[in-house]
Design an enzyme around this catalytic site. Structure first.
Site, PDB file in Angstrom:
ATOM      1  N   PRO A 205       0.834  -1.196   0.000  1.00  0.00           N
ATOM      2  CA  PRO A 205       0.000   0.000   0.000  1.00  0.00           C
ATOM      3  C   PRO A 205       0.874   1.254   0.000  1.00  0.00           C
ATOM      4  O   PRO A 205       1.688   1.439   0.907  1.00  0.00           O
ATOM      5  CB  PRO A 205      -0.796  -0.090   1.310  1.00  0.00           C
ATOM      6  N   GLU A 206       0.718   2.067  -1.018  1.00  0.00           N
ATOM      7  CA  GLU A 206       1.447   3.320  -1.100  1.00  0.00           C
ATOM      8  C   GLU A 206       0.432   4.453  -1.089  1.00  0.00           C
ATOM      9  O   GLU A 206      -0.733   4.221  -0.834  1.00  0.00           O
ATOM     10  CB  GLU A 206       2.324   3.331  -2.362  1.00  0.00           C
TER      11      GLU A 206
END
Length: 250
Positions: free
Chosen positions: A2-3
DNA sequence: ATATGGCCCTGGTTGC
DNA sequence: TGCAACCAGGGCCATA
């Protein structure tokens, strides 16, 4: 994994579902990780608080908390917060809004029972994620060390990399320079800008840096648009599909 | 000050 | 087919 776009999407989804809700009871697992604040202290701090708003800073999800209901604009609401619950998803973390009777996923580390009858859950098999509780009269509000890639100006962007000998890709990943960029979006933006990932950050020309920043903003915004359409995939109990989604557009 | 490398952790993949 | 070794990978810390 997850960015910035994934974290933003999740934060929005959670915000839409739990804003204004009261935390009635908090339960935590008894592992050493993923707790930055000891679980007991988190539970004690969280119980009874109202969730004023949920938003993103870098790769962190920040829940603004107070002892009374929110009112007014987001800024006023956030300014009125007395504590924060800060969630970092690490690699495999998921923040879910469920019904209390929803089957408990393996590796559930936090369950916040809410006044509305919903439950906010944190699930993380690998435990690279982090859960932190902050009292705001004892500490500053959470601020990521690095700059936000979506809003940084060209001049400041260039300054970040001046004189640095490490590879530009490594520099993009460094959260104290730029916050929210991980492996996928670093690679993708470099590719779009036509730049070698291993080139020394300090050797990029001003024109190259501008191209890179533009490419980075484009990929992040593109992913954000896609993510916005599949919020429920992240936040509602189904969970995993959404992340897969975004990674696959690349 | 900046940069590098090891460690944390489990699930999926690879290799025998 | 079954099992074990191996790898991923963000952040944090110790070390160069």
């Amino acid at each position: 994994m997850p960015e910035l776009p994934e974290v933003e999407t999740i934060a929005r989804g959670v915000d839409a579902r739990v804003r204004g809700d009261r935390i009635v009871e908090a339960w935590f697992s008894s592992h050493r990780e993923p707790f930055k604040t000891p679980p007991r202290r988190q539970a004690k701090g969280l119980e009874g608080k109202v969730i004023l708003a949920v938003h993103r800073t870098g790769k962190h999800i920040v829940c603004e908390l107070a002892t009374r209901r929110p009112g007014g604009s987001l800024e006023e609401t956030v300014a009125g917060a007395s504590a924060q619950w800060i969630v970092h998803l690490g690699m495999t973390g998921r923040l879910l809004v469920t019904t209390p009777d929803a089957p408990l996923a393996p590796h559930t580390h936090a369950r916040l029972r809410l006044g509305s009858g919903r439950e906010l859950r944190f699930v993380d098999p690998r435990r690279f994620g982090r859960l932190e509780f902050r009292e705001l009269h004892r500490a500053e509000g959470f601020v990521g060390a690095g700059a936000e890639p979506l809003t940084i100006e060209d001049d400041d962007f260039a300054t970040l990399f001046r004189g640095r000998r490490l590879a530009i890709k490594a520099a993009l990943l460094n959260q104290s320079l730029l916050t929210g960029v991980g492996n996928i979006y670093a690679d993708e933006s470099l590719f779009r800008a036509g730049m070698r990932p291993r080139k020394a950050a300090g050797r990029l020309t001003r024109a190259e840096l501008e191209r890179l920043r533009t490419a980075l903003v484009e990929v992040l915004e593109h992913a954000l648009r896609l993510g916005g359409t599949s919020v429920s995939d992240y936040v509602d109990a189904a969970g995993v599909r959404g992340l897969f989604h975004l990674a696959h557009w690349l």
